[in-house]
Design an enzyme around this catalytic site. Structure first.
Site, PDB file in Angstrom:
ATOM      1  N   CYS A 138      51.332  -8.447  52.300  1.00 44.21           N
ATOM      2  CA  CYS A 138      50.286  -7.720  53.026  1.00 44.21           C
ATOM      3  C   CYS A 138      49.064  -8.247  52.853  1.00 44.21           C
ATOM      4  O   CYS A 138      48.575  -9.459  53.167  1.00 44.21           O
ATOM      5  CB  CYS A 138      50.520  -6.332  52.874  1.00 44.21           C
ATOM      6  SG  CYS A 138      49.904  -5.439  54.654  1.00 44.21           S
ATOM      7  N   HIS A 153      55.840  -6.113  54.649  1.00 39.76           N
ATOM      8  CA  HIS A 153      56.137  -5.423  53.201  1.00 39.76           C
ATOM      9  C   HIS A 153      57.544  -5.443  52.830  1.00 39.76           C
ATOM     10  O   HIS A 153      58.534  -4.827  53.187  1.00 39.76           O
ATOM     11  CB  HIS A 153      55.867  -3.691  53.384  1.00 39.76           C
ATOM     12  CG  HIS A 153      54.423  -3.399  53.475  1.00 39.76           C
ATOM     13  ND1 HIS A 153      53.490  -3.163  52.504  1.00 39.76           N
ATOM     14  CD2 HIS A 153      53.538  -3.167  54.650  1.00 39.76           C
ATOM     15  CE1 HIS A 153      52.302  -2.978  52.882  1.00 39.76           C
ATOM     16  NE2 HIS A 153      52.269  -3.013  54.261  1.00 39.76           N
ATOM     17  N   GLU A 205      59.071  -4.496  50.213  1.00 39.54           N
ATOM     18  CA  GLU A 205      59.394  -3.539  49.386  1.00 39.54           C
ATOM     19  C   GLU A 205      59.785  -2.323  50.538  1.00 39.54           C
ATOM     20  O   GLU A 205      60.360  -1.446  49.995  1.00 39.54           O
ATOM     21  CB  GLU A 205      58.061  -2.687  48.544  1.00 39.54           C
ATOM     22  CG  GLU A 205      57.282  -2.269  49.230  1.00 39.54           C
ATOM     23  CD  GLU A 205      56.009  -3.020  49.768  1.00 39.54           C
ATOM     24  OE1 GLU A 205      55.069  -2.449  50.281  1.00 39.54           O
ATOM     25  OE2 GLU A 205      56.417  -4.321  49.905  1.00 39.54           O
TER      26      GLU A 205
END
Length: 201
Positions: free
Chosen positions: A80, A183, A185
Site C-alpha cells: 500500500c 493489501h 493481508e
C-alpha cells in the site's frame, strides 16, 4: 528466516503479522536501524499520506536503514503506502521517497468516470513470471484502498497490472525490492499466496 515488519506508526501491523503466521513465517516488529539490519527480510506496510510516511520514517532514523538493507540484496516488500514510499516521490506531497525504484505516484483522474479513492476488490494480472506471484490462479482478486497509483519510469519494473479507469502498476519489482499496492493481508487466499511467496524468497 525472520521477516521484520517496520513499525513507524502507520499501518495495521497486527493483520500483517497474523497473515505471515498463517503461512508459517516468523516475524518481528522492527523500529530501529539496528533491528532492521538483523532480520532476513523486511516488510514495509503503510496507510495514509505520502509525506506523513516519509516524515515518520525519517524521525525514526529508518530511511538510510531501509536503503542500506536494500543494498544488501535481502528481500524488501512495500505494501500500500509502503510500495509508494519505495519510489522517488509522489504528487501527493513534496518530500522525496526512498528512491529504490525509479518513478512517482500520481492521483487517479476523476475525469475518467471513476470514484477516487479506488476502494474494494480488483484483479491484479502479473506481467511476467516471478517467484513473488508464483502459483497465483487466474483472476486473482485483491483488496485496494488508494487514491494515488504508481508510475514506474521503467516498464520492466511493473510486475502486475490492474485496471481502474486506466491500467496501472499494482505490483512492482526491481531485483530484491518489490511492492504491492493492494493489501495482501486483507486479500484472503490470493494475498496469502503473495505473503507465502515473499516469506520463501
Amino acid at each position: 528466516m525472520t521477516v521484520g515488519i517496520v513499525d513507524y506508526g502507520l499501518g495495521n501491523l497486527g493483520s500483517v503479522r497474523n497473515m505471515l503466521k498463517r503461512v508459517g513465517a516468523q516475524s518481528v516488529s522492527v523500529r530501529t536501524a539496528d533491528e532492521i539490519a538483523e532480520v532476513d527480510k523486511v516488510l514495509l506496510p503503510g496507510v495514509g499520506a505520502f509525506d506523513t510516511g516519509v516524515t515518520r520514517l525519517a524521525e525514526a532514523g529508518l530511511i538510510d536503514a531501509l536503503r542500506d538493507f536494500a543494498g544488501t540484496g535481502r528481500p524488501l516488500l512495500g505494501i500500500c503506502l509502503g510500495m509508494q514510499l519505495l519510489l522517488d516521490g509522489s504528487d501527493e506531497g513534496v518530500k522525496s521517497g526512498l528512491g529504490l525504484i525509479p518513478g512517482r505516484s500520481v492521483r487517479f483522474d476523476e475525469k475518467l468516470g471513476i470514484r477516487v479513492p479506488h476502494m474494494g476488490w480488483n484483479l491484479a494480472n502479473p506481467t511476467r513470471e516471478d517467484p513473488l506471484v508464483a502459483e497465483l490462479p487466474e483472476e486473482s482478486r485483491f483488496y485496494f484502498v488508494h487514491s494515488y497509483h504508481v508510475v514506474p519510469e521503467r516498464a520492466e519494473d511493473t510486475l502486475a497490472i490492474t485496471d481502474y479507469g486506466i491500467p496501472f502498476s499494482s505490483m512492482v519489482r526491481t531485483g530484491n525490492v518489490m511492492g504491492a499496492q493492494f493489501h495482501p493481508e486483507k486479500s484472503h487466499t490470493f494475498g496469502m499466496t503473495i505473503m507465502r511467496n515473499f516469506a520463501a524468497l
